[in-house]
Design an enzyme around this catalytic site. Structure first.
Site, PDB file in Angstrom:
ATOM      1  N   HIS A   1       0.875  -1.175   0.000  1.00 56.92           N
ATOM      2  CA  HIS A   1       0.000   0.000   0.000  1.00 56.92           C
ATOM      3  C   HIS A   1       0.912   1.225   0.000  1.00 56.92           C
ATOM      4  O   HIS A   1       2.025   1.165   0.542  1.00 56.92           O
ATOM      5  CB  HIS A   1      -0.834   0.108   1.278  1.00 56.92           C
ATOM      6  CG  HIS A   1      -1.726  -1.058   1.576  1.00 56.92           C
ATOM      7  ND1 HIS A   1      -1.291  -2.193   2.206  1.00 56.92           N
ATOM      8  CD2 HIS A   1      -3.047  -1.230   1.362  1.00 56.92           C
ATOM      9  CE1 HIS A   1      -2.306  -3.028   2.370  1.00 56.92           C
ATOM     10  NE2 HIS A   1      -3.391  -2.472   1.861  1.00 56.92           N
TER      11      HIS A   1
ATOM     12  N   ASP B   1       2.370   1.959   3.347  1.00 52.41           N
ATOM     13  CA  ASP B   1       3.354   0.997   3.877  1.00 52.41           C
ATOM     14  C   ASP B   1       4.770   1.465   3.600  1.00 52.41           C
ATOM     15  O   ASP B   1       5.672   1.253   4.401  1.00 52.41           O
ATOM     16  CB  ASP B   1       3.210  -0.383   3.214  1.00 52.41           C
ATOM     17  CG  ASP B   1       1.841  -0.990   3.358  1.00 52.41           C
ATOM     18  OD1 ASP B   1       1.151  -0.657   4.326  1.00 52.41           O
ATOM     19  OD2 ASP B   1       1.471  -1.822   2.490  1.00 52.41           O
TER      20      ASP B   1
HETATM   21  C1  XLS Z   1      -7.453  -6.558   4.391  1.00 47.89           C
HETATM   22  C2  XLS Z   1      -7.046  -6.744   3.007  1.00 47.89           C
HETATM   23  C3  XLS Z   1      -5.953  -5.805   2.507  1.00 47.89           C
HETATM   24  C4  XLS Z   1      -5.832  -5.868   0.998  1.00 47.89           C
HETATM   25  C5  XLS Z   1      -5.060  -4.741   0.411  1.00 47.89           C
HETATM   26  O1  XLS Z   1      -8.144  -7.385   4.988  1.00 47.89           O
HETATM   27  O2  XLS Z   1      -6.693  -8.089   2.851  1.00 47.89           O
HETATM   28  O3  XLS Z   1      -4.738  -6.071   3.124  1.00 47.89           O
HETATM   29  O4  XLS Z   1      -5.259  -7.059   0.567  1.00 47.89           O
HETATM   30  O5  XLS Z   1      -5.572  -3.509   0.769  1.00 47.89           O
END
Ligand code: XLS
Ligand code: CA
Ligand code: CA
Length: 438
Positions: A99, A102
């Site tokens: 993200h 991140d």
């Molecule tokens: C959360 C989601 C997230 C997505 C990406 O539960 O899995 O991590 O994969 O935003």
């Protein structure tokens, strides 16, 4: 800087190995069903769990000991990039996913966030060039910051909607620069807490509009990644609009987006929706919408999104069975959207956990390939539906039959065909047999 100096590069040692830092099943160059394991599995590392998360939960603070733990701000962001590439190298992991938040701190303004992202992306780009590692997908986090309390593309606040658009725009530019294979949309806050304050139709229309703007902008800048929607039924919101594969596909059809999107399916989200992961994959592949996988598992005794590393061989086998039937994942891959348990706090646990997940999927792959090669389920299924290949059944399939023609047939059919056993227990026992034999 070597953060994992006391861990050797993980090698394949075979099923008898007792070395926790060795692959027992994942042998990247081994050919399975005409391709190497590496080509089939296209493993990815999730930045948020592995480089960022520290093990906090609603009852306690972080427990994780991380080699980059003493840094803060942009120094921390840079240290994590080093950690990522070192860990991917140790694990022979070809891909990663992140993200925007991140990789870089948000700072005090959107402008500062953009600048921070640019600095870190420069660094990531350098490392990618040196190592050959690739970006499976990136995405914009439009759920953590308090501004998204009412949603992002489904918010009631047009200024927040614009901010979300700005994050997506930057995400697409970053994806293009780093050659991302895919771009993901997961709508954590795209849903509602109560219908009493919600304009359900406007929220969904606005989401459709945002996706179209993203498609248009990607085209404008020449970013040709596969777009993916990631379904999840709830958590953090009570109800999320991309509830499951079938709901997300119906949304994409309604807003005329199926040419541009496929699905990124996650095992734990399937569990939360009351489905098996195999069900989600089957629905998507039947519709030609299977894009990529987030590999993890939930806990059947805990009702939330625990994102555990996948170790369930049975589930990995049925998952890889669907993937093979799909002819592979195309530009997608298998991203470990999984976190070590809070008490597994050492840096070595990160290596061990990925080894466990990679081995689980490698074993699932080889077992599924053998089941398919021997047509274990295919022959059974062919036989089970054989009545639709002849006579009245063939008329149904070809579209020739009408209610009247079928009623006439039923009235004159003195001795209807008897039902045969579905043999579920036999099929499951056979799958077990394939799992425990080489
Ligand atoms: C959360 C989601 C997230 C997505 C990406 O539960 O899995 O991590 O994969 O935003
Ligand atoms: Ca996910
Ligand atoms: Ca999850």
């Amino acid at each position: 800087m070597a953060y994992f100096a006391n861990v050797e590069k993980v090698a394949y040692e075979g099923v008898q190995s007792k070395n926790p830092y060795a692959f027992k099943f994942y042998n990247p160059s081994q050919i399975v069903a005409g391709k190497t394991m590496e080509e089939h599995l296209r493993f990815g590392m999730a930045y948020w769990h592995t480089l960022v998360a520290g093990g906090s939960d609603p009852f306690g603070v972080e427990t994780a000991s991380r080699p980059w733990g003493s840094y803060t701000g942009m120094d921390l962001a840079k240290a994590r990039v080093e950690g990522l590439f070192e860990l991917m190298d140790k694990l022979s992991m070809p891909y990663f996913c992140f993200h925007d938040v991140d990789i870089a701190p948000e700072g005090d303004s959107l402008r500062e966030f953009y600048n921070n992202i640019d600095t870190i992306v420069d660094m990531i780009e350098q490392h990618m060039k040196q190592t050959g590692k690739k970006l499976l997908w990136n995405t914009a986090n439009m759920f953590s910051n308090p501004r998204f309390m009412h949603g992002a593309a489904s918010t009631c606040n047009a200024d927040v909607y614009a901010h979300a658009a700005a994050q997506i725009k930057k995400g697409l530019e970053v994806g293009k620069r780093l050659g991302a294979e895919n771009y993901v949309f997961w709508g954590g806050r795209e849903g509602y807490e109560t219908l009493l304050n919600t304009d359900y139709a406007l929220e969904q229309d606005n989401m459709g509009r945002m996706f179209h703007m993203a498609v248009d902008y990607a085209k404008e800048i020449g970013f040709d990644a596969q777009f993916l929607i990631e379904p999840k039924p709830k958590e953090p919101t009570k109800h999320q609009y991309d509830f499951d594969a079938a709901t997300a596909i119906s949304f994409l059809k309604k807003y005329d987006l199926t040419d541009h999107f496929k699905l990124n399916l996650e095992a734990n989200h399937a569990t939360l929706a009351g489905h098996t992961f195999q069900h989600e994959l089957r629905v998507a592949r039947t519709e030609g919408m299977l894009g990529s996988l987030d590999a993890n598992q939930g806990d059947m005794l805990i009702g939330w999104d625990t994102d555990e590393f996948p170790v369930d061989l049975y589930a990995a086998t049925t998952t890889m069975y669907e993937v093979l039937q799909n002819g592979g994942l195309g530009r997608g891959g298998i991203n470990f959207d999984a976190k070590v348990r809070r008490p597994s706090f050492t840096p070595e646990d990160l290596v061990i956990a990925h080894v466990a997940g990679m081995d689980t999927f490698a074993k699932g792959l080889t077992t599924a390939a053998r089941l398919l090669e021997d047509r274990v389920f295919e022959d059974f299924i062919d036989q089970r539906y054989s009545s639709f290949r002849e006579g009245v059944g063939a008329d149904v399939v070809s579209g020739k039959a009408t209610l009247s023609s079928l009623a006439e047939y039923a009235l004159n059919n003195e001795q209807p065909r008897q039902n045969e056993s579905g043999r579920e227990e036999l099929l499951k026992a056979t799958l077990n047999q394939y799992l425990v034999t080489e």
